[in-house]
Scaffold this active site. Structure first.
Site, PDB file in Angstrom:
ATOM      1  N   LYS A 227       3.090 -18.373   7.304  1.00  0.00           N
ATOM      2  CA  LYS A 227       2.483 -18.831   8.529  1.00  0.00           C
ATOM      3  C   LYS A 227       2.122 -17.627   9.399  1.00  0.00           C
ATOM      4  O   LYS A 227       2.657 -16.565   9.128  1.00  0.00           O
ATOM      5  CB  LYS A 227       3.438 -19.771   9.270  1.00  0.00           C
ATOM      6  CG  LYS A 227       4.781 -19.092   9.624  1.00  0.00           C
ATOM      7  CD  LYS A 227       5.558 -19.882  10.594  1.00  0.00           C
ATOM      8  CE  LYS A 227       5.191 -19.604  12.023  1.00  0.00           C
ATOM      9  NZ  LYS A 227       5.654 -18.317  12.552  1.00  0.00           N
TER      10      LYS A 227
ATOM     11  N   LYS B 157      11.120 -16.726  24.048  1.00  0.00           N
ATOM     12  CA  LYS B 157      11.811 -15.494  23.636  1.00  0.00           C
ATOM     13  C   LYS B 157      12.543 -14.904  24.834  1.00  0.00           C
ATOM     14  O   LYS B 157      12.210 -15.210  25.994  1.00  0.00           O
ATOM     15  CB  LYS B 157      10.800 -14.475  23.113  1.00  0.00           C
ATOM     16  CG  LYS B 157      10.063 -14.980  21.865  1.00  0.00           C
ATOM     17  CD  LYS B 157      10.009 -13.931  20.795  1.00  0.00           C
ATOM     18  CE  LYS B 157       9.294 -14.403  19.560  1.00  0.00           C
ATOM     19  NZ  LYS B 157      10.164 -14.905  18.519  1.00  0.00           N
TER      20      LYS B 157
ATOM     21  N   HIS C 226       9.642 -21.936   7.130  1.00  0.00           N
ATOM     22  CA  HIS C 226      11.029 -21.753   6.674  1.00  0.00           C
ATOM     23  C   HIS C 226      12.009 -22.719   7.335  1.00  0.00           C
ATOM     24  O   HIS C 226      13.109 -22.907   6.861  1.00  0.00           O
ATOM     25  CB  HIS C 226      11.469 -20.292   6.815  1.00  0.00           C
ATOM     26  CG  HIS C 226      11.781 -19.872   8.219  1.00  0.00           C
ATOM     27  ND1 HIS C 226      10.819 -19.527   9.119  1.00  0.00           N
ATOM     28  CD2 HIS C 226      12.952 -19.755   8.865  1.00  0.00           C
ATOM     29  CE1 HIS C 226      11.383 -19.195  10.261  1.00  0.00           C
ATOM     30  NE2 HIS C 226      12.682 -19.328  10.139  1.00  0.00           N
TER      31      HIS C 226
ATOM     32  N   HIS D 267       7.261 -24.791  13.432  1.00  0.00           N
ATOM     33  CA  HIS D 267       8.672 -25.174  13.507  1.00  0.00           C
ATOM     34  C   HIS D 267       8.924 -26.389  14.417  1.00  0.00           C
ATOM     35  O   HIS D 267       9.633 -27.314  14.059  1.00  0.00           O
ATOM     36  CB  HIS D 267       9.512 -24.005  14.004  1.00  0.00           C
ATOM     37  CG  HIS D 267       9.281 -22.734  13.234  1.00  0.00           C
ATOM     38  ND1 HIS D 267       8.954 -22.723  11.902  1.00  0.00           N
ATOM     39  CD2 HIS D 267       9.317 -21.431  13.610  1.00  0.00           C
ATOM     40  CE1 HIS D 267       8.814 -21.474  11.483  1.00  0.00           C
ATOM     41  NE2 HIS D 267       9.020 -20.667  12.506  1.00  0.00           N
TER      42      HIS D 267
ATOM     43  N   ARG E 186       0.822  -1.222   0.000  1.00  0.00           N
ATOM     44  CA  ARG E 186       0.000   0.000   0.000  1.00  0.00           C
ATOM     45  C   ARG E 186       0.850   1.263   0.000  1.00  0.00           C
ATOM     46  O   ARG E 186       0.396   2.319  -0.407  1.00  0.00           O
ATOM     47  CB  ARG E 186      -0.831   0.030   1.295  1.00  0.00           C
ATOM     48  CG  ARG E 186      -2.049  -0.828   1.183  1.00  0.00           C
ATOM     49  CD  ARG E 186      -3.015  -0.529   2.315  1.00  0.00           C
ATOM     50  NE  ARG E 186      -3.877  -1.687   2.440  1.00  0.00           N
ATOM     51  CZ  ARG E 186      -3.869  -2.519   3.451  1.00  0.00           C
ATOM     52  NH1 ARG E 186      -3.056  -2.321   4.470  1.00  0.00           N
ATOM     53  NH2 ARG E 186      -4.670  -3.557   3.483  1.00  0.00           N
TER      54      ARG E 186
ATOM     55  N   LYS F  31      15.881 -25.049   6.010  1.00  0.00           N
ATOM     56  CA  LYS F  31      17.217 -24.997   6.621  1.00  0.00           C
ATOM     57  C   LYS F  31      17.967 -26.293   6.321  1.00  0.00           C
ATOM     58  O   LYS F  31      17.421 -27.378   6.506  1.00  0.00           O
ATOM     59  CB  LYS F  31      17.091 -24.805   8.143  1.00  0.00           C
ATOM     60  CG  LYS F  31      16.567 -23.438   8.542  1.00  0.00           C
ATOM     61  CD  LYS F  31      16.493 -23.330  10.059  1.00  0.00           C
ATOM     62  CE  LYS F  31      15.718 -22.108  10.511  1.00  0.00           C
ATOM     63  NZ  LYS F  31      16.462 -20.862  10.522  1.00  0.00           N
TER      64      LYS F  31
ATOM     65  N   ASP G 208       2.714 -19.446  17.510  1.00  0.00           N
ATOM     66  CA  ASP G 208       3.780 -18.924  16.647  1.00  0.00           C
ATOM     67  C   ASP G 208       4.797 -20.013  16.284  1.00  0.00           C
ATOM     68  O   ASP G 208       5.298 -20.041  15.162  1.00  0.00           O
ATOM     69  CB  ASP G 208       4.482 -17.769  17.383  1.00  0.00           C
ATOM     70  CG  ASP G 208       5.498 -17.027  16.509  1.00  0.00           C
ATOM     71  OD1 ASP G 208       5.232 -16.902  15.299  1.00  0.00           O
ATOM     72  OD2 ASP G 208       6.540 -16.581  17.024  1.00  0.00           O
TER      73      ASP G 208
HETATM   74  C1  BG6 Z   1       9.149 -17.209  12.971  1.00  0.00           C
HETATM   75  C2  BG6 Z   1       8.419 -16.751  14.205  1.00  0.00           C
HETATM   76  O1  BG6 Z   1       8.345 -18.069  12.214  1.00  0.00           O
HETATM   77  O2  BG6 Z   1      10.330 -17.902  13.346  1.00  0.00           O
HETATM   78  C3  BG6 Z   1       9.336 -15.843  15.019  1.00  0.00           C
HETATM   79  O3  BG6 Z   1       7.241 -16.043  13.841  1.00  0.00           O
HETATM   80  C4  BG6 Z   1      10.638 -16.549  15.321  1.00  0.00           C
HETATM   81  O4  BG6 Z   1       8.689 -15.439  16.227  1.00  0.00           O
HETATM   82  C5  BG6 Z   1      11.266 -17.111  14.050  1.00  0.00           C
HETATM   83  O5  BG6 Z   1      11.519 -15.598  15.905  1.00  0.00           O
HETATM   84  C6  BG6 Z   1      12.463 -17.988  14.362  1.00  0.00           C
HETATM   85  O6  BG6 Z   1      13.107 -18.315  13.151  1.00  0.00           O
HETATM   86  P1  BG6 Z   1      14.649 -18.625  13.123  1.00  0.00           P
HETATM   87  O7  BG6 Z   1      14.936 -19.005  11.722  1.00  0.00           O
HETATM   88  O8  BG6 Z   1      15.354 -17.371  13.568  1.00  0.00           O
HETATM   89  O9  BG6 Z   1      14.858 -19.739  14.096  1.00  0.00           O
END
Ligand code: BG6
Length: 498
Positions: A160, A348, A190, A252, A54, A194, A247
């Site tokens: 996601k 975190k 993602h 993951h 936007r 890796k 999250d």
């Molecule tokens: C993301 C989450 O998908 O993955 C984040 O939304 C998180 O909160 C991140 O920090 C961690 O990814 P990586 O590759 O740094 O382990």
């Protein structure tokens, strides 16, 4: 997955990024991911990026911005020839995601490109807030942009989190699949891109020594840790409505869990792999409330840097009950895993950044050493550190040199980065390249997402009903004490994260 380092460039295509001014696109997608792909000659000569957002911008300012991003987020890269190659392929289209005119303008742009250089293949990347995934796909469908032809394809990468609970994930899958075929749908995580995560498969199935002992007869338990030093940073709005469980866990952590726990697939084919992963998730027992701990960080110091309490972060409610840490114990009802706990934790603002899977084996019997004064032997542990280090280590017992019988644990470590001299990547490179090549192995299928949600849904329900506060932990610590108690109850303890 490309299967050798001589992989050919992807087929000619256009990458359309919705939400190109957002954090994800700026920090990860354009630079470094597209830059890294270009450096490895994996992008086709006939390649273009259309960024849509936007914000008042144009192609020139978008390119300038991207160059800034390269400096900031890929400091190892430089504005060299490779970057210039990428930069001259970047285009900007300003538009509202809910306005039909945006899609008309996009359709015009794509048609013009098709007419001039014959490129009709398109990847649409939805790097937007999750509530826009459904509406954008619907609009793309209405504009006829997802229709494929005999000689060209249209694919959509969806970020996601996929849904905010089971119900919304089911609804989103319905909405998506009313426009797209499953084969056009690439739900990204993602972590699957890796290298170290993909290496889990190779470690397990390309080595004959692990598979015979990879079961409840030999394994005592498994710990999966994704510890982060970053706090909520500028993502307060998203994070406060999401929390650590949603999250990180159905995405993951479950990817790591399924790769460790799945049966050998019959091939590397996308469906064969995903079928085995879904089987694991379907076999996970429903977790009871007392096998889960939620935490929220308080003020503290992370690596010497003062960190404010989560509740004081921008865009976070001062009375927030959102968890920034979660630990859980899961059991998998299968012949291979019955009775072997899988302990998962993520948080975190912790003491260190570490993503690790530790497979702890059962202890050897003391029989031989019972009269030698040794009353305790450490278990063997196979630990896979995925980041920041990229190592596989095996802990075993060795005799301390000297006349008396003393035993100490030692470690044998393989370092992926040192050995292969590979530059670190974000994970997005592999996934974007795979999508351009139509390989969905490393993407999540609808049923996999739904199976993951089924596991966490009961926890979400219980928390909503209890309205309890998460346990507090200091920023810079290893998490709440309650998480230690979760393992202590079973006579076990977490591995150190720092
Ligand atoms: C993301 C989450 O998908 O993955 C984040 O939304 C998180 O909160 C991140 O920090 C961690 O990814 P990586 O590759 O740094 O382990």
């Amino acid at each position: 997955m490309a299967d050798d380092s001589e992989a050919p460039p992807a087929p000619p295509c256009t990458l359309v990024i919705f939400g190109v001014m957002g954090d994800l696109a700026r920090r990860l997608l354009v630079a470094p991911a597209l830059y890294n792909l270009a450096a490895e000659k994996l992008l086709p000569e006939k390649f273009a990026v259309v960024g849509i957002a936007r914000a008042a911008a144009d192609t020139d300012s978008f390119r300038r911005d991207a160059r800034e991003g390269l400096r900031e987020f890929a400091p190892a890269a430089s504005a060299n020839e490779t970057w210039r190659w990428v930069e001259q392929r970047l285009h900007y289209l300003r538009g509202d995601f809910d306005a039909p005119e945006t899609y008309e303008a996009l359709a015009k742009w794509l048609a013009k490109r098709g007419a001039s250089d014959g490129v009709h293949n398109v990847v649409f990347y939805l790097a937007t807030p999750p509530d826009l995934f459904g509406p954008i796909i619907t609009r793309l469908g209405q504009a006829g942009l997802t229709r494929e032809g005999e000689t060209f394809w249209r694919r959509v990468i969806i970020e996601k989190p996929f849904g905010t609970d089971l119900k919304s994930a089911l609804a989103l899958n319905r909405e998506v699949l009313s426009v797209l075929n499953e084969s056009q749908t690439y739900r990204i995580d993602h972590y699957l891109g890796k290298e170290t995560v993909q290496n889990i498969m190779v470690l397990r199935f390309a080595n004959a020594i692990f598979e015979p002992i990879w079961n409840r007869d030999h394994i005592d338990h498994v710990q999966i840790t994704v510890a982060e030093t970053v706090g909520v940073e500028r993502r307060g709005k998203f994070y406060d409505a999401t929390g650590a469980l949603i999250d990180m866990v159905p995405t993951h952590l479950f990817q790591l869990l399924t790769l460790i726990a799945m049966e050998p697939p019959t091939s590397l084919d996308a469906d064969a792999m995903r079928y085995e992963k879904v089987k694991v998730l379907n076999a996970v027992q429903r977790a009871s409330a007392d096998s889960v701990v939620r935490g929220q960080y308080d003020a503290g110091k992370v690596k010497g840097r003062a960190v404010e309490a989560y509740k004081r972060s921008p865009d976070v409610a001062p009375t927030s009950r959102t968890e920034t840490y979660v630990a859980l114990k899961l059991l998998i009802d299968s012949w291979r895993w019955a009775g072997v706990p899988f302990y998962l934790r993520t948080g975190k603002s912790l003491a260190a950044r570490r993503t690790e899977i530790a497979v702890q084996f059962k202890r050897a019997p003391l029989a031989l050493f019972k009269d030698s004064g040794i009353d305790h032997m450490r278990s063997n542990v196979l630990s896979l550190c995925l980041q920041p280090c990229e190592t596989a280590s095996l802990r075993f017992s060795a005799k301390v040199p000297g006349p008396s019988m003393r035993i100490e644990p030692v470690e044998m470590t393989f370092d992926y980065r040192d050995h292969f001299n590979a530059a670190p990547k974000t994970g997005y490179e592999t996934l974007i390249y795979d999508c351009m090549n139509g390989d969905a192995t490393l993407f999540r299928r609808a049923d996999e997402i739904e199976a993951g949600w089924r596991i966490v849904q009961s926890l979400l329900d219980a928390w909503r009903d209890q309205k309890s506060e998460p346990a507090a932990y200091h920023a810079g610590s290893a998490g709440p004490q309650e998480a230690d108690a979760l393992l202590a109850r079973d006579g076990r303890q977490w591995r150190a994260i720092a």
